[in-house]
Design a protein around this motif. Structure first.
Motif, PDB file in Angstrom:
ATOM      1  N   GLY A 124      11.486  24.756 -27.024  1.00 19.63           N
ATOM      2  CA  GLY A 124      10.519  23.670 -26.851  1.00 19.63           C
ATOM      3  C   GLY A 124      10.659  22.996 -25.506  1.00 19.63           C
ATOM      4  N   GLY A 125      11.893  22.761 -25.088  1.00 17.73           N
ATOM      5  CA  GLY A 125      12.121  22.149 -23.780  1.00 17.73           C
ATOM      6  C   GLY A 125      11.661  23.030 -22.644  1.00 17.73           C
ATOM      7  N   ALA A 126      11.897  24.320 -22.769  1.00 18.55           N
ATOM      8  CA  ALA A 126      11.451  25.258 -21.736  1.00 18.55           C
ATOM      9  C   ALA A 126       9.933  25.290 -21.639  1.00 18.55           C
ATOM     10  CB  ALA A 126      11.984  26.659 -22.039  1.00 18.55           C
ATOM     11  N   ALA A 127       9.252  25.221 -22.777  1.00 16.46           N
ATOM     12  CA  ALA A 127       7.785  25.214 -22.776  1.00 16.46           C
ATOM     13  C   ALA A 127       7.248  23.990 -22.042  1.00 16.46           C
ATOM     14  CB  ALA A 127       7.266  25.245 -24.211  1.00 16.46           C
ATOM     15  N   ILE A 128       7.869  22.826 -22.273  1.00 19.29           N
ATOM     16  CA  ILE A 128       7.432  21.609 -21.589  1.00 19.29           C
ATOM     17  C   ILE A 128       7.690  21.715 -20.088  1.00 19.29           C
ATOM     18  CG2 ILE A 128       7.935  19.143 -21.308  1.00 19.29           C
ATOM     19  CD1 ILE A 128       8.369  19.031 -24.339  1.00 19.29           C
ATOM     20  N   ALA A 129       8.867  22.228 -19.715  1.00 19.35           N
ATOM     21  CA  ALA A 129       9.193  22.377 -18.302  1.00 19.35           C
ATOM     22  C   ALA A 129       8.213  23.307 -17.600  1.00 19.35           C
ATOM     23  CB  ALA A 129      10.618  22.903 -18.150  1.00 19.35           C
ATOM     24  N   LYS A 130       7.852  24.409 -18.236  1.00 17.19           N
ATOM     25  CA  LYS A 130       6.894  25.341 -17.642  1.00 17.19           C
ATOM     26  C   LYS A 130       5.518  24.704 -17.512  1.00 17.19           C
ATOM     27  CE  LYS A 130       6.985  29.694 -18.894  1.00 17.19           C
ATOM     28  NZ  LYS A 130       6.993  30.906 -19.750  1.00 17.19           N
ATOM     29  N   ALA A 131       5.136  23.908 -18.520  1.00 19.69           N
ATOM     30  CA  ALA A 131       3.833  23.242 -18.468  1.00 19.69           C
ATOM     31  C   ALA A 131       3.747  22.278 -17.293  1.00 19.69           C
ATOM     32  CB  ALA A 131       3.568  22.500 -19.776  1.00 19.69           C
TER      33      ALA A 131
END
Length: 262
Positions: A124-131
């Motif tokens: 989930g954190g990686a998805a936010i960072a990529k966004a």
């Protein structure tokens, strides 16, 4: 339309969608949010902040989860008046974080997002960072006190060389995001347990090249080196609850002697 009349229409449309989606998805209404919207419609005062923190009275015993977050975010299409969302101290997990990431990829208006003390994990954190690599509008993000860094910190060194799952590269994505995102001025990723020096070097390099950032995060020697000469806008650095040890403390002392803005 003037801004006032356009915002009034947005508020009304958002409330209609919110009520409909909550009914269709069989999720409860947040009474305080409904009151904020009704007051805005009656008074003409445009709300810029939605407080949906688990600390408010009606959510203390019924925290927001992934399913609710998806319904709420689906109601926000076309909304431009909203500048701050507080979703802290809830039960948002991986799916909810990915829904937030999808929202951030498209949104160009939100300035402040509070996600601290949820159940967001490494994917989930990686998805936010990529966004956030595609979002220059957000200026403040608090994602502290989640379980993002437990596995990511220990596996990042190998992740940087051998592609692995998102569970082990969230910090790499955050670092890449800071290279490209020039909107964030305050990012809190404290208590991630960052202990790997390769991770630290990667984050330090991101700070060096990004000229508009203000972080509170687990500190290290590489970050201090970047702050000595290349970073001239940071005014606050939080290194509490960090294992900086003697070498790290010496680097901090040297950095403070060279950095004139911190």
């Amino acid at each position: 339309y003037s801004n006032e009349s356009e915002y009034a229409l947005q508020i009304s449309d958002f409330m209609d969608r919110y009520l409909l989606l909550c009914s269709e998805d069989d999720v409860f209404l947040i009474n305080s949010l409904c009151k904020t919207l009704r007051d805005a419609i009656d008074s003409g005062r445009v709300p810029s902040n939605f407080n949906m923190s688990g600390k408010i009275e009606e959510l203390r015993r019924c925290r927001l989860n992934d399913y609710y977050i998806r319904a709420f975010l689906n109601s926000l299409g076309g909304v431009t008046f909203l500048k701050c969302i507080d979703l802290s101290f809830n039960e948002i997990g991986c799916d909810g974080a990915k829904a937030i990431a999808s929202f951030l990829q498209e949104d160009k208006n939100l300035k402040e997002l509070h996600l601290q003390s949820n159940s967001i994990d490494s994917p989930g954190g990686a998805a936010i960072a990529k966004a956030l690599q595609m979002n220059d509008a957000l200026q403040y993000l608090d994602i502290s006190n989640n379980s993002i860094g437990d596995k990511a910190g220990s596996q990042l060194a190998s992740t940087l060389q051998i592609p692995q799952s998102l569970e082990s590269d969230v910090l790499m994505h955050i670092s890449k995001m800071m290279h490209h995102n020039v909107g964030i001025v305050d990012l809190d990723i404290s208590k991630f347990g960052i202990g790997d020096w390769t991770t630290v070097n990667h984050l330090g390099a991101a700070i060096k090249w990004n000229t508009r950032q203000s972080y509170t995060k687990d500190g290290c020697i590489a970050i201090c080196k970047s702050l000595c000469f290349s970073q001239k806008v940071l005014t606050f650095l939080n290194l509490s609850c960090c294992a900086v040890q003697d070498e790290g403390a010496a680097a901090i002392a040297f950095m403070l002697g060279k950095n004139s803005t911190l």
